[in-house]
Design a protein around this motif. Structure first.
Motif, PDB file in Angstrom:
ATOM      1  N   TRP B 249       0.806  -1.213   0.000  1.00  0.00           N
ATOM      2  CA  TRP B 249       0.000   0.000   0.000  1.00  0.00           C
ATOM      3  C   TRP B 249       0.842   1.267   0.000  1.00  0.00           C
ATOM      4  N   ILE B 250       2.033   1.193   0.558  1.00  0.00           N
ATOM      5  CA  ILE B 250       2.928   2.342   0.441  1.00  0.00           C
ATOM      6  C   ILE B 250       3.425   2.455  -0.993  1.00  0.00           C
ATOM      7  N   PHE B 287      10.636   7.073  -5.501  1.00  0.00           N
ATOM      8  CA  PHE B 287      10.774   5.623  -5.360  1.00  0.00           C
ATOM      9  C   PHE B 287      11.831   5.270  -4.323  1.00  0.00           C
ATOM     10  N   PHE B 288      12.938   6.014  -4.358  1.00  0.00           N
ATOM     11  CA  PHE B 288      14.036   5.736  -3.431  1.00  0.00           C
ATOM     12  C   PHE B 288      13.556   5.865  -1.990  1.00  0.00           C
ATOM     13  N   LEU B 289      12.888   6.965  -1.700  1.00  0.00           N
ATOM     14  CA  LEU B 289      12.453   7.222  -0.315  1.00  0.00           C
ATOM     15  C   LEU B 289      11.356   6.254   0.113  1.00  0.00           C
ATOM     16  N   GLY B 290      10.437   5.949  -0.810  1.00  0.00           N
ATOM     17  CA  GLY B 290       9.359   5.021  -0.461  1.00  0.00           C
ATOM     18  C   GLY B 290       9.897   3.647  -0.111  1.00  0.00           C
ATOM     19  N   ALA B 291      10.785   3.128  -0.954  1.00  0.00           N
ATOM     20  CA  ALA B 291      11.347   1.793  -0.714  1.00  0.00           C
ATOM     21  C   ALA B 291      12.247   1.798   0.524  1.00  0.00           C
ATOM     22  N   LEU B 292      12.998   2.887   0.690  1.00  0.00           N
ATOM     23  CA  LEU B 292      13.876   3.026   1.870  1.00  0.00           C
ATOM     24  C   LEU B 292      13.059   2.975   3.149  1.00  0.00           C
ATOM     25  N   PHE B 293      11.951   3.709   3.173  1.00  0.00           N
ATOM     26  CA  PHE B 293      11.104   3.771   4.370  1.00  0.00           C
ATOM     27  C   PHE B 293      10.541   2.396   4.708  1.00  0.00           C
ATOM     28  N   GLY B 304      10.993  -3.645   0.599  1.00  0.00           N
ATOM     29  CA  GLY B 304      11.308  -2.455  -0.187  1.00  0.00           C
ATOM     30  C   GLY B 304      11.121  -2.703  -1.675  1.00  0.00           C
ATOM     31  N   ILE B 305      11.499  -3.888  -2.131  1.00  0.00           N
ATOM     32  CA  ILE B 305      11.331  -4.235  -3.552  1.00  0.00           C
ATOM     33  C   ILE B 305       9.849  -4.228  -3.909  1.00  0.00           C
ATOM     34  N   GLN B 306       9.027  -4.792  -3.024  1.00  0.00           N
ATOM     35  CA  GLN B 306       7.582  -4.806  -3.290  1.00  0.00           C
ATOM     36  C   GLN B 306       7.055  -3.391  -3.453  1.00  0.00           C
ATOM     37  N   THR B 307       7.500  -2.489  -2.590  1.00  0.00           N
ATOM     38  CA  THR B 307       7.059  -1.096  -2.679  1.00  0.00           C
ATOM     39  C   THR B 307       7.438  -0.512  -4.027  1.00  0.00           C
ATOM     40  N   ALA B 308       8.671  -0.761  -4.446  1.00  0.00           N
ATOM     41  CA  ALA B 308       9.128  -0.222  -5.728  1.00  0.00           C
ATOM     42  C   ALA B 308       8.298  -0.777  -6.883  1.00  0.00           C
ATOM     43  N   ILE B 372      14.982  -0.112  -5.694  1.00  0.00           N
ATOM     44  CA  ILE B 372      15.695  -1.275  -5.149  1.00  0.00           C
ATOM     45  C   ILE B 372      16.940  -0.818  -4.394  1.00  0.00           C
ATOM     46  N   LEU B 373      17.617   0.206  -4.901  1.00  0.00           N
ATOM     47  CA  LEU B 373      18.794   0.735  -4.190  1.00  0.00           C
ATOM     48  C   LEU B 373      18.381   1.314  -2.841  1.00  0.00           C
ATOM     49  N   GLY B 374      17.232   2.018  -2.821  1.00  0.00           N
ATOM     50  CA  GLY B 374      16.720   2.550  -1.562  1.00  0.00           C
ATOM     51  C   GLY B 374      16.405   1.439  -0.576  1.00  0.00           C
ATOM     52  N   ALA B 375      15.802   0.363  -1.097  1.00  0.00           N
ATOM     53  CA  ALA B 375      15.480  -0.773  -0.237  1.00  0.00           C
ATOM     54  C   ALA B 375      16.747  -1.406   0.307  1.00  0.00           C
TER      55      ALA B 375
END
Lengths: 108, 399
Positions: B249-250, B287-293, B304-308, B372-375
């Motif tokens: 959902w994020i 994308f970076f920040l969303g997956a990182l979070f 994190g990958i799922q978020t991306a 993916i890098l953020g994750a």
């Protein structure tokens, strides 16, 4: 109305092999070697028989360390009844291998 | 084995990037000296290579290491049983356990190949769902061909490709007894977004018939494949993509943020001609920040990958739709192309081409690796999924 189809020769062989000792759990590879059936055919037959409630499955306990538990198979009550019918039918078909299995089952 | 898989994946990526890279460097898409163009292309491709390396490492820490301890027949069977429907997983474990009892190279190969056949084509209880689905798909494709061919011939190839791909993948999901629509809300949202994209294409082509020039066969097929791919991802996602509800959902929120920011930016870039700048530098950080979070909160790289992935799905669909509709508004207000305010002979066709490149290619190829890098940055826990123990229906001593 339930759809019925005559079991294949291979399915009959598997059922009668299991019926030799109905209370005994058998391994899949052991059945493959006894009946000279390929694993693909054997497991397809076992899956179908299990789906229809004719074979019950279990995982072995007391597994030696270092190897996974093996899957076990034996006939259920309806499976034993089916084996009886198949044995009767085998009398009229004169299939040597199946007839031999029937004879062994009846002698057990 | 890890090194082999890594080189295979990176080599495959290199092949995917090499052709379009060579084309864009040599056909004038990128301006400036050749060395600069090569550097730009390498910078564009770099996140994908790094992300691929991270994914291979994550895979290795999960199931890869287990595969490396097996011989080739066991690996073949392990891969084949992975394709079995969930209802047959017990049999998957059974065949793998039985292989451990088979001795001799030839006997092991024979068992593994035959068992793999049973794994790939397990018996089905009833063929009726498959037959019904196949018939429905066939009728839908024929009806689409006939109806769209009469109503809007320029869209016929796109419509038939979309229907055929969506139908084929649905049939595959039914045949594999995969659970369809595990998340009705997500499926509905993506379904509405895909419908919106298709409606926008139809609306644009009705208003600007000349824009059909943009939907030449290869592009029409590509757009149809992407839209049907997004739809099928939502209808029948891999289990790995549904593991974390928060990540999912994020990811959807990331997609909405991308769409909203893009819509806001078009209000400014009409005067600043900076559409390209936004597309180059805007989506990546989202994308970076969303997956990182998500990776930080869940403590999981995979989350994190799922978020991306979900962000790219929802974001691409929303932004594609917005791009087409905003293009129309810009043209009607006398402005130029959405991306850089340039004026060209067939404005709408050029806008469609830009939308296809910047949204359906750039967002997945650039933003997904950035995510993916953020994750990876915050998901220090690279643990893969624990191998599932063999299900124990009963425990019996066969003696």
């Amino acid at each position: 109305m339930a759809r019925t189809r005559r079991p294949s020769e291979q399915t009959t062989a598997v059922v009668l092999a299991l019926a030799e000792a109905p209370a005994t759990w058998r391994y899949g590879y052991e059945l493959c070697r006894q009946l000279a059936l390929k694993a693909g055919s054997m497991y397809t037959i076992l899956m179908r028989l299990s789906d229809r409630g004719l074979v019950e499955t279990a995982w072995e306990t007391d597994t030696p360390p270092g190897r996974p538990a093996r899957h076990l198979y034996r006939l259920t009550g309806p499976g034993i009844a089916l084996a009886t019918e198949m044995a009767q039918a085998a009398i009229t078909t004169s299939k040597p291998a199946v007839a031999e299995l029937r004879a062994r089952w009846e002698g057990a | 084995m890890k090194r082999l898989v890594t080189w295979l994946v990176l080599g495959g990526l290199l092949a995917c990037f090499a052709v379009p890279g060579y084309t864009s460097i040599t056909n004038g898409s990128l301006t400036g000296p050749v060395r600069e163009r090569v550097i730009i292309w390498l910078l564009f491709a770099a996140p994908s290579f790094f992300a691929a390396w991270l994914l291979v490492n994550a895979w290795w820490n999960g199931s890869g290491q287990r595969l490396s301890t097996m011989d080739s027949p066991a690996r073949l069977l392990a891969v084949a049983v992975g394709a079995m429907p969930e209802t047959r997983r017990e049999w998957a474990a059974a065949m793998q356990a039985e292989l451990t009892q088979v001795r001799g190279r030839w006997a092991r190969w024979s068992f593994a190949v035959d068992a793999a056949r049973a794994a790939l084509f397990p018996p089905r209880g009833s063929r009726l769902p498959i037959i019904a689905t196949a018939a429905t798909v066939a009728m839908s494709v024929v009806a689409t061909f006939m109806y769209v061919g009469r109503a809007m011939p320029t869209l016929q190839l796109f419509a038939v490709t979309f229907m055929a791909m969506a139908g084929f993948m649905t049939l595959l999901a039914v045949a594999r007894q995969r659970r369809i629509v595990p998340s009705p809300a997500l499926a509905a949202m993506v379904g509405i977004a895909v419908t919106g994209c298709i409606a926008a294409i139809v609306y644009v082509l009705q208003k600007y018939p000349d824009a059909s020039e943009a939907l030449q066969p290869s592009r029409a097929v590509f757009v149809a494949l992407m839209l049907s791919g997004f739809l099928l991802l939502a209808l029948s996602p891999p289990k790995a993509m549904m593991a974390s509800s928060r990540a999912r959902w994020i990811g959807v929120a990331v997609g909405f943020v991308l769409g909203a920011l893009f819509l806001l930016s078009t209000g400014f870039t009409q005067y600043t001609n900076d559409g390209t700048m936004f597309m180059l530098f805007g989506p990546g950080p989202i994308f970076f920040l969303g997956a990182l979070f998500v990776a930080a909160v869940d403590g999981s790289f995979r989350s994190g990958i799922q978020t991306a992935v979900w962000g790219a799905t929802v974001g691409s669909l929303l932004t594609f739709c917005i791009w087409l509709l905003e293009s129309m508004r810009w043209i009607q207000s006398g402005a130029g192309l959405l991306i850089d305010n340039d004026r060209v002979p067939n404005m709408m066709a050029a806008n469609i081409q830009d939308a296809v490149f910047w949204i359906l290619i750039w967002v997945p190829v650039w933003c997904l690796p950035i995510g993916i890098l953020g994750a990876a940055l915050s998901g220090w826990n690279y643990q893969g999924r624990a191998s599932e123990p063999a299900p124990q229906n009963q425990t019996i001593d066969p003696a």
